[in-house]
Enzyme design. Structure first.
Site, PDB file in Angstrom:
ATOM      1  N   LYS A  22       0.818  -1.157  -0.054  1.00 32.66           N
ATOM      2  CA  LYS A  22      -0.083  -0.087  -0.065  1.00 32.66           C
ATOM      3  C   LYS A  22       0.935   1.181  -0.038  1.00 32.66           C
ATOM      4  O   LYS A  22       0.691   2.054  -0.633  1.00 32.66           O
ATOM      5  CB  LYS A  22      -0.748  -0.048   1.213  1.00 32.66           C
ATOM      6  N   ASN A  23       1.830   1.358   0.812  1.00 35.86           N
ATOM      7  CA  ASN A  23       2.747   2.559   1.147  1.00 35.86           C
ATOM      8  C   ASN A  23       3.568   2.936  -0.253  1.00 35.86           C
ATOM      9  O   ASN A  23       4.485   3.838  -0.057  1.00 35.86           O
ATOM     10  CB  ASN A  23       3.286   2.467   2.662  1.00 35.86           C
ATOM     11  N   CYS A 116      -5.931   8.759   9.191  1.00 34.52           N
ATOM     12  CA  CYS A 116      -6.370   7.872  10.410  1.00 34.52           C
ATOM     13  C   CYS A 116      -5.854   8.851  11.571  1.00 34.52           C
ATOM     14  O   CYS A 116      -4.830   9.577  11.767  1.00 34.52           O
ATOM     15  CB  CYS A 116      -5.361   6.880  10.518  1.00 34.52           C
ATOM     16  N   ARG A 121      -0.117  14.819  12.469  1.00 35.09           N
ATOM     17  CA  ARG A 121       0.234  14.711  11.273  1.00 35.09           C
ATOM     18  C   ARG A 121       0.419  15.661  10.385  1.00 35.09           C
ATOM     19  O   ARG A 121      -0.451  16.084   9.314  1.00 35.09           O
ATOM     20  CB  ARG A 121      -0.673  13.396  10.442  1.00 35.09           C
ATOM     21  N   ASP A 304       4.115   0.702  11.863  1.00 40.33           N
ATOM     22  CA  ASP A 304       2.880   0.242  11.354  1.00 40.33           C
ATOM     23  C   ASP A 304       2.547  -1.122  11.819  1.00 40.33           C
ATOM     24  O   ASP A 304       1.523  -1.676  11.706  1.00 40.33           O
ATOM     25  CB  ASP A 304       2.981   0.301   9.762  1.00 40.33           C
ATOM     26  N   ARG A 396      -8.818  -0.215   4.227  1.00 39.45           N
ATOM     27  CA  ARG A 396      -7.922   0.702   3.630  1.00 39.45           C
ATOM     28  C   ARG A 396      -6.690   0.073   3.201  1.00 39.45           C
ATOM     29  O   ARG A 396      -6.016   0.556   2.212  1.00 39.45           O
ATOM     30  CB  ARG A 396      -7.760   1.725   4.669  1.00 39.45           C
TER      31      ARG A 396
HETATM   32  C1  EPZ Z   1       3.670   7.433   6.077  1.00 35.98           C
HETATM   33  O1  EPZ Z   1       3.117   8.121   6.409  1.00 35.98           O
HETATM   34  C2  EPZ Z   1       2.944   5.576   6.233  1.00 35.98           C
HETATM   35  N1  EPZ Z   1       2.126   6.156   5.035  1.00 35.98           N
HETATM   36  C3  EPZ Z   1       2.232   5.373   7.425  1.00 35.98           C
HETATM   37  O2  EPZ Z   1       1.724   4.513   7.187  1.00 35.98           O
HETATM   38  C4  EPZ Z   1       3.731   5.120   8.320  1.00 35.98           C
HETATM   39  O3  EPZ Z   1       3.155   4.902   9.612  1.00 35.98           O
HETATM   40  C5  EPZ Z   1       4.521   6.378   8.431  1.00 35.98           C
HETATM   41  O4  EPZ Z   1       4.923   6.760   6.871  1.00 35.98           O
HETATM   42  C6  EPZ Z   1       5.877   6.197   9.081  1.00 35.98           C
HETATM   43  O5  EPZ Z   1       6.507   5.180   8.713  1.00 35.98           O
HETATM   44  C7  EPZ Z   1       1.913   6.125   3.697  1.00 35.98           C
HETATM   45  O6  EPZ Z   1       3.152   5.734   3.381  1.00 35.98           O
HETATM   46  C8  EPZ Z   1       0.901   6.311   3.080  1.00 35.98           C
HETATM   47  P1  EPZ Z   1       5.760  10.622   8.371  1.00 35.98           P
HETATM   48  P2  EPZ Z   1       3.422   9.530   6.596  1.00 35.98           P
HETATM   49  O7  EPZ Z   1       5.487  11.661   7.403  1.00 35.98           O
HETATM   50  O8  EPZ Z   1       4.347  10.012   5.411  1.00 35.98           O
HETATM   51  C9  EPZ Z   1       5.728  13.728  11.773  1.00 35.98           C
HETATM   52  C10 EPZ Z   1      -0.130   2.776   7.383  1.00 35.98           C
HETATM   53  O9  EPZ Z   1      -0.749   2.283   8.711  1.00 35.98           O
HETATM   54  N2  EPZ Z   1       5.725  14.799  10.477  1.00 35.98           N
HETATM   55  O10 EPZ Z   1       6.857   9.614   8.287  1.00 35.98           O
HETATM   56  O11 EPZ Z   1       2.267  10.603   7.177  1.00 35.98           O
HETATM   57  C11 EPZ Z   1       4.343  13.026  11.713  1.00 35.98           C
HETATM   58  O12 EPZ Z   1       3.261  13.868  12.597  1.00 35.98           O
HETATM   59  C12 EPZ Z   1       0.240   4.283   7.570  1.00 35.98           C
HETATM   60  O13 EPZ Z   1       0.227   2.129   6.412  1.00 35.98           O
HETATM   61  C13 EPZ Z   1       5.579  16.013  10.884  1.00 35.98           C
HETATM   62  O14 EPZ Z   1       5.675  16.622  12.124  1.00 35.98           O
HETATM   63  O15 EPZ Z   1       4.292   9.493   8.113  1.00 35.98           O
HETATM   64  C14 EPZ Z   1       4.597  11.773  12.503  1.00 35.98           C
HETATM   65  O16 EPZ Z   1       4.929  11.908  13.715  1.00 35.98           O
HETATM   66  C15 EPZ Z   1       0.074   5.075   9.055  1.00 35.98           C
HETATM   67  N3  EPZ Z   1       5.426  16.960  10.060  1.00 35.98           N
HETATM   68  C16 EPZ Z   1       6.226  11.554  11.934  1.00 35.98           C
HETATM   69  O17 EPZ Z   1       6.588  12.860  11.573  1.00 35.98           O
HETATM   70  C17 EPZ Z   1       5.731  16.434   8.717  1.00 35.98           C
HETATM   71  O18 EPZ Z   1       5.520  17.653   7.483  1.00 35.98           O
HETATM   72  C18 EPZ Z   1       6.207  10.477  10.716  1.00 35.98           C
HETATM   73  O19 EPZ Z   1       5.406  10.904   9.882  1.00 35.98           O
HETATM   74  C19 EPZ Z   1       5.589  15.273   8.341  1.00 35.98           C
HETATM   75  C20 EPZ Z   1       5.627  14.503   9.386  1.00 35.98           C
END
Ligand code: EPZ
Length: 420
Positions: A22-23, A116, A121, A304, A396
């Site tokens: 998915k990711n 979610c 986020r 995850d 999802r």
């Molecule tokens: C990706 O989400 C994945 N989703 C998530 O999978 C996964 O949990 C996550 O990466 C971490 O590995 C997809 O790839 C579609 P991040 P993403 O940006 O990109 C903070 C699932 O269950 N952050 O790495 O949204 C954020 O709040 C999903 O399959 C900021 O503060 O994750 C979080 O605390 C859930 N500012 C941390 O970084 C930003 O601009 C990690 O977020 C961006 C992120």
């Protein structure tokens, strides 16, 4: 609304083929905007989130054709660059499309993404990177409008190795007239899949899998076919269900290189694992041992997998501790697991789990994708019947999970209720 009904205490037994990631599929579908032509994708998982991303592309003017396992995306007739906010709000990963639209049109307008409720986020790291590349971002209207005459190749240091920000900044950099260097990037395997996809189109991206990625801009990208990599979280989920239920399972069409942290922890809890490159077998012990783990950016233990692993540890022998370092609100399944007899106490970003011998089935509610998957694991293990409401969350990210589990000796039924 979807419900899953599980009659518990069966052991996972048999073999399962893993679907596409998915990711990885989500950013790659977004990247199909870049070549202004046709792209054939194979092994795209059939899940709500990929449907959502395809909906956004259709809304922008892409033509999408599905032929069996192949999805053909034609982005030649895209006629707008503002992303429909209803579609944007459906899922967090919709924000990844912004980089692709900016790269092609030098303008994009979009709303803050939904997703979610596992944390705030924010998308500040995406926006900060866009601004560093000379894109004017206006957030004054509550809607976000980005535009520029030219996207400037530059050096960017991410404050946190955000997966989405890494992907978005790679996409926005593919057509500049120089080299963009992004440091402290995410190293998840999905970033490498995106790099391989873009380079097959003719982009010049290097460094994925390390903490520095370099993108040398090119003029145009070509039409290609591409096969999405296997889903490492689905792989870990089925292995964990087998471990929790005391069963044994063969997992095929997976990539075992991507799940080392998960395999390490499963072995630590007493499972035996026989590992070949794209298939592996797990034999569970009579009872799992309690273990401690914390979630970290890749190659650490993946966030995850946290909820599903937490669910598994509710029936291990001894006391386990789990620390969630990535998202601030990812213990929502704890209240539901407690209704099933689990003994868990949450202390800030950690929780302490006292293993019990048995869980009992009851009615529980999924609150997010991976929390829902955790409840399925608990339902498989529990004595009696478990009804999981809000099953749409599970759909999802898991392709046909009911069918796959039925084939693994699990008594599970999906009920679609039409709420009028
Ligand atoms: C990706 O989400 C994945 N989703 C998530 O999978 C996964 O949990 C996550 O990466 C971490 O590995 C997809 O790839 C579609 P991040 P993403 O940006 O990109 C903070 C699932 O269950 N952050 O790495 O949204 C954020 O709040 C999903 O399959 C900021 O503060 O994750 C979080 O605390 C859930 N500012 C941390 O970084 C930003 O601009 C990690 O977020 C961006 C992120």
């Amino acid at each position: 609304m979807t419900k899953y009904v599980i009659n518990g205490e069966n052991k996972l037994e048999g073999s399962v083929d893993i679907s596409g990631s998915k990711n990885s599929a989500l950013p790659i579908i977004a990247a199909c905007i870049l070549n202004g032509g046709k792209t054939n994708l194979y092994n795209v998982p059939n899940i709500n989130d990929t449907e959502g991303m395809l909906e956004i592309l259709k809304n922008l003017g892409c033509n999408i054709k599905k032929k069996g396992k192949k999805i053909c995306i034609d982005s030649s007739k895209i006629n707008k660059y503002d992303i429909d906010s209803k579609l944007m709000n459906k899922m967090r990963s919709s924000v990844i499309i912004v980089g692709a639209i900016l790269a092609r049109f030098k303008k994009a307008s979009f709303s803050y993404p939904g997703g979610c409720e596992i944390g705030a986020r924010p998308i500040d790291l995406h926006i900060k990177g866009f601004r560093k590349m000379g894109i004017n971002i206006d957030e004054s209207t509550g809607y976000i409008v980005g535009k520029c005459d030219k996207i400037k190749p530059t050096e960017i240091q991410l404050d946190f190795p955000s997966v989405g920000a890494t992907e978005n900044l790679i996409l926005v950099s593919v057509f500049t007239d120089g080299e963009t260097v992004i440091r402290n990037v995410a190293m998840e395997p999905e970033i490498e899949d995106l790099q391989n996809f873009l380079n097959k189109m003719g982009a010049k991206v290097s460094g994925a899998g390390s903490n520095v990625i370099r993108i040398i801009g090119v003029k145009k990208l070509k039409e290609i076919s591409y096969t999405i990599m296997p889903d490492r979280i689905e792989t870990g989920t089925f292995l964990t269900y087998a471990a929790m239920s005391g069963g044994n399972v063969e997992v095929c069409k997976c990539n075992t290189e991507h799940i080392i942290p998960i395999l390490t922890k499963l072995e630590e809890s007493g499972c035996r694992i026989y590992n070949e490159k794209n298939r592996l077998a797990l034999i569970a012990p009579k009872r799992l041992k309690a273990i401690d783990f914390q979630t970290l950016p890749y190659p650490g233990f993946p966030t995850d997998m946290q909820s599903v692993f937490l669910s598994m540890l509710t029936v291990a022998k001894g006391t386990s501790t789990v620390t969630e370092n990535i998202f601030e609100n990812r213990f929502k399944c704890v209240s539901e697991l407690s209704k099933m007899g689990a003994k868990i106490s949450v202390l800030g970003s950690s929780c302490v789990i006292k293993g019990v011998k048995r869980l009992h089935g009851t009615i529980v509610k999924a609150a997010d994708l991976r929390g829902g998957a955790a409840l399925i694991g608990a339902g498989i293990k529990a004595r009696g019947t478990t009804v999981i409401e809000n099953g749409d969350f599970i759909e999802r990210g898991y392709d046909n999970i009911e069918f796959k589990l039925k084939n693994l000796n699990i008594d599970i039924k999906k009920i679609k209720e039409h709420v009028n």
